[in-house]
Write a protein that holds these residues in place. Structure first.
Motif, short mmCIF file in Angstrom:
data_model
loop_
_atom_site.label_atom_id
_atom_site.label_comp_id
_atom_site.label_asym_id
_atom_site.label_seq_id
_atom_site.Cartn_x
_atom_site.Cartn_y
_atom_site.Cartn_z
N ILE A 115 -29.12 9.39 1.61
CA ILE A 115 -30.44 9.66 1.06
C ILE A 115 -31.16 10.64 1.98
O ILE A 115 -31.06 10.54 3.21
N PHE A 116 -31.88 11.58 1.40
CA PHE A 116 -32.69 12.50 2.21
C PHE A 116 -33.76 11.69 2.93
O PHE A 116 -34.48 10.91 2.32
N ALA A 120 -30.47 20.47 0.55
CA ALA A 120 -29.30 20.86 -0.24
C ALA A 120 -29.60 22.21 -0.87
O ALA A 120 -30.74 22.51 -1.21
N ALA A 121 -28.59 23.01 -0.97
CA ALA A 121 -28.76 24.32 -1.59
C ALA A 121 -27.50 24.69 -2.36
O ALA A 121 -26.39 24.45 -1.88
N MET A 144 -27.11 1.89 -5.18
CA MET A 144 -26.91 3.10 -4.41
C MET A 144 -27.87 3.17 -3.22
O MET A 144 -27.48 3.59 -2.15
N VAL A 145 -29.09 2.75 -3.42
CA VAL A 145 -30.08 2.80 -2.35
C VAL A 145 -29.68 1.87 -1.20
O VAL A 145 -29.95 2.17 -0.03
#
Length: 90
Positions: free
Chosen positions: A10-11, A18-19, A1-2
């Protein structure tokens, strides 16, 4: 995934966030809030009242924002939990 940021972003900074937006009505109310709507067991701790009012020569005026005066025009906090010895006797 990375190794695949296009598929799995990715952040990378604080601008990426995200909220979870809860709706204003059931069943999507914040679950922590849901069971507190009808509760009346919110109290100020004795430790906080002692620190800001009882044992403080310069009374912290903010105590009036989160505590109400009792019948004697004084602030009285609820003692924090049981100590170890008292809890062993239950």
């Amino acid at each position: 995934m990375v190794d695949d940021p296009d598929t799995y972003p990715i952040f990378e900074s604080s601008a990426d966030h995200a909220a979870l937006q809860y709706l204003g009505s059931a069943p999507n109310n914040n679950p922590i809030n849901e069971n507190r709507k009808t509760r009346d067991d919110h109290r100020v701790s004795k430790s906080l009242i002692d620190l800001t009012y009882t044992n403080n020569a310069l009374v912290d005026w903010r105590v009036s924002l989160y505590a109400e005066l009792d019948g004697n025009d004084d602030y009285e906090g609820l003692p924090n939990g049981l100590n170890f010895f008292k809890s062993c006797r239950l």
